[in-house]
Design a protein around this motif. Structure first.
Motif, PDB file in Angstrom:
ATOM      1  N   HIS A  40     -40.706 -25.744  18.697  1.00 47.41           N
ATOM      2  CA  HIS A  40     -41.487 -26.698  18.673  1.00 47.41           C
ATOM      3  C   HIS A  40     -42.459 -27.326  18.706  1.00 47.41           C
ATOM      4  O   HIS A  40     -42.857 -26.264  19.455  1.00 47.41           O
ATOM      5  N   PHE A  79     -40.647 -24.499  29.251  1.00 47.14           N
ATOM      6  CA  PHE A  79     -41.538 -24.083  28.584  1.00 47.14           C
ATOM      7  C   PHE A  79     -43.082 -25.010  28.624  1.00 47.14           C
ATOM      8  O   PHE A  79     -42.717 -25.693  29.020  1.00 47.14           O
ATOM      9  N   ASP A  80     -44.725 -24.188  28.145  1.00 48.77           N
ATOM     10  CA  ASP A  80     -45.863 -24.761  28.121  1.00 48.77           C
ATOM     11  C   ASP A  80     -45.853 -25.151  27.067  1.00 48.77           C
ATOM     12  O   ASP A  80     -46.313 -23.809  26.363  1.00 48.77           O
TER      13      ASP A  80
END
Ligand SMILES: C[S@@+](CC[C@H](N)C(=O)[O-])C[C@H]1O[C@@H](n2cnc3c(N)ncnc32)[C@H](O)[C@@H]1O
Length: 540
Positions: free
Chosen positions: A116, A171-172
């Motif tokens: 992403h 996730f970051d």
């Protein structure tokens, strides 16, 4: 543009901090179809976890050995999954949506490996026409650049995106958009928030609003497209904006703009979905001849106020002029402008508009009044529509009772349409500083406006027209009382005064609010607006 089958355009590589991902092996031009894949596992939308687990395991066991290995090599972000649950965890981490006949999601050998980015360079799409998942380049992707898609459904602010990605995908996000310096990030968030606000406004009134407030709604879409351009994303929202514009044009009988906007929808979708997608095929035929399309037939009954034929596209004009024509852009000045001075049915409803940066003014001639618990006025607008205005001010209307005269015209700043509990629609007035009553009829006010626009506003070359003799000149003198009409000298002033009716309007124009009303720039005022109207540079 279809991708070559023989030489892969991308390869699966290790991406620091992201596991694996797909990286371009060559420059991939915008619009290229990067992937076109069938799922190896599909699942229905509404299944219980027990059913889902069972179904995934059955499909997993039926896979070829190499597909099974490829599936097991995918990420699992659900640490609580015990070994037997691994297929469910992998499915939940990697499934992509499939919007077709009750099927909700699927696993794809390649597309499911895409990471992403909030400013993704590629677009994922389930193409129901060919029953494949496709991925297209939204912009040119350089050799060595990672190919990224957008995991979330709609545009959001940085904080909202990060929260959603953390909650759903664990996730970051450290993409370019999420790593912008704070000031730029706030600017980007402001754009997303503004786009969301405009989207709400466009959708708020449904189809009837895109007829009654067509110009205003088209303006919102125009603003939205500008924001997308500033944001620089090849966002799916842009196609939706052009689609809204198509609907606005067609529901008001405007075939040529409908066709141009539909072409823009097709252009966006062709890049993001490919020319074999259902929507490109459907809107391609709409763009060619909207009058033959079912959408136009559904919408055509609403209004024909913008009626045009397909051949009426302006020819030989510059880009700016063409865009101004397309979006029906005009400077909101003068009382005949229906965005600046909307009739009752073009007023935004109380639930639609809350922005301090947008202003307008409703004008209604007082045709009746009632004093009960509170004052109630009957006002007739430019379309002869009579509307009730109810005073909910502290004084219940007594603040202005002495100036309420039949035949005079009331201006209401930023008036809104309200549906009252008893079903009546009208205007609910809470602040008496947003109204002003001018001692003349609406007809006279509009006639005065036409004179003023002709004689008071400078011509494009900076000259003005003498109100007495009509001569164009640079060095005319301003009427010292109303500051609004210009003359060559004493003789012309006498002609204007006696023969051209200036005598009857000069006194009225001594009221600065009335003068300002004619020139007020509704587009640029920020913050609350009340009477007296703020002074404007362009005055007189
Ligand atoms: C569908 S998988 C994508 C492919 C995955 N990276 C792999 O190795 O197979 C989704 C997972 O990839 C990781 N991921 C995707 N995009 C990411 C990003 N921008 N930053 C960090 N991790 C990301 C997250 O663990 C996420 O749950």
């Amino acid at each position: 543009m279809e991708g070559s089958l023989s030489i892969p355009m991308y390869s699966l590589q290790d991406i620091p901090g992201r596991g694996k991902g797909l990286v371009a092996n060559e420059k991939i031009p915008r619009g290229t179809r990067i992937l076109c894949e069938e799922p190896i596992i599909t699942e229905a939308e509404d299944q219980s976890t027990v059913e889902l687990r069972k179904s995934i395991i059955e499909q997993f066991e039926a896979l070829s050995e190499s597909n099974r290995q490829a599936f097991l090599a995918m990420r699992n972000i659900l640490p609580e999954c015990i070994a037997s649950e691994l297929p469910l965890g992998i499915y939940r981490t990697n499934a992509l949506p499939i919007e077709a006949g009750g099927i909700g999601g699927g696993i794809f050998l390649e597309a499911s490996r895409l990471n992403h980015a909030c400013d993704n360079n590629a677009q994922k799409h389930w193409n129901d026409n060919i029953k494949r998942h496709t991925v297209h380049a939204l912009r040119d992707i350089e050799k060595g650049e990672e190919i990224t898609i957008y995991y979330l459904g709609s545009d959001r602010s940085r904080k909202e995106r990060q929260e959603a990605l953390r909650a759903k995908f664990k996730f970051d996000c450290t993409c370019r958009l999420c790593s912008l310096p704070i000031a730029q990030s706030q600017e980007s968030d402001r754009r997303f928030e503004e786009i969301a606000r405009l989207e709400r406004l466009i959708g708020a009134g449904g189809i009837s609003a895109i007829v009654s407030t067509a110009l205003r709604t088209l303006r919102y879409v125009d603003q939205m497209v500008t924001l997308y351009d500033e944001q620089g994303l090849g966002d799916a929202g842009l196609a939706r904006a052009f689609f809204d514009a198509t609907q606005i044009a067609l529901s008001n009988g405007d075939l040529v703009r409908g066709s141009v906007f539909a072409e823009k929808v097709v252009f966006c979708w062709q890049i993001a979905h490919g020319s074999d997608s259902k929507e490109v095929i459907e809107y391609g035929s709409l763009a060619q001849d909207p009058s033959k399309h079912s959408l136009f037939r559904q919408l055509a009954g609403f209004s024909s106020k913008w009626k045009t034929a397909l051949h009426e596209k302006p020819q030989g004009v510059g880009l700016q002029e063409y865009e101004d024509w397309l979006w029906k852009r005009e400077k909101i000045i003068g009382l005949r402008n229906r965005i600046g001075f909307p009739p009752f049915f073009s007023l935004p409803s109380e639930y639609e508009n809350d922005a301090d940066s947008e202003h307008w003014c409703y004008l209604g001639e007082i045709v009746g009044s009632l004093e009960l618990l509170r004052w109630e006025l009957h006002l007739k607008d430019v379309d002869d529509m009579v509307t009730n205005l109810f005073f909910y001010t502290d004084g219940r209307g007594n603040e202005v009772a002495s100036s309420l005269k039949i035949g005079h015209t009331m201006a209401v700043l930023d008036a809104k349409r309200r549906q009252f509990m008893d079903g009546q629609i009208g205007i609910r007035l809470e602040n008496h500083k947003i109204i002003k009553i001018f001692p003349l009829s609406l007809h006279k006010l509009l006639t005065m406006n036409d004179e003023i626009q002709k004689f008071s506003t400078p011509n494009v070359d900076g000259t003005r027209n003498c109100h007495g003799c009509g001569r164009k000149a640079n060095s005319l003198q301003k009427c010292g009382k109303c500051l609004s009409f210009w003359y060559c000298g004493k003789d012309c002033q006498m002609t204007g005064w006696n023969a051209k009716g200036h005598k009857s309007i000069c006194k009225l124009l001594e009221d600065p609010d009335l003068r300002r009303l004619f020139f007020f720039d509704w587009d640029t005022h920020e913050g609350t607006l009340e009477f007296p109207l703020p002074e404007d540079d362009s005055e007189g």
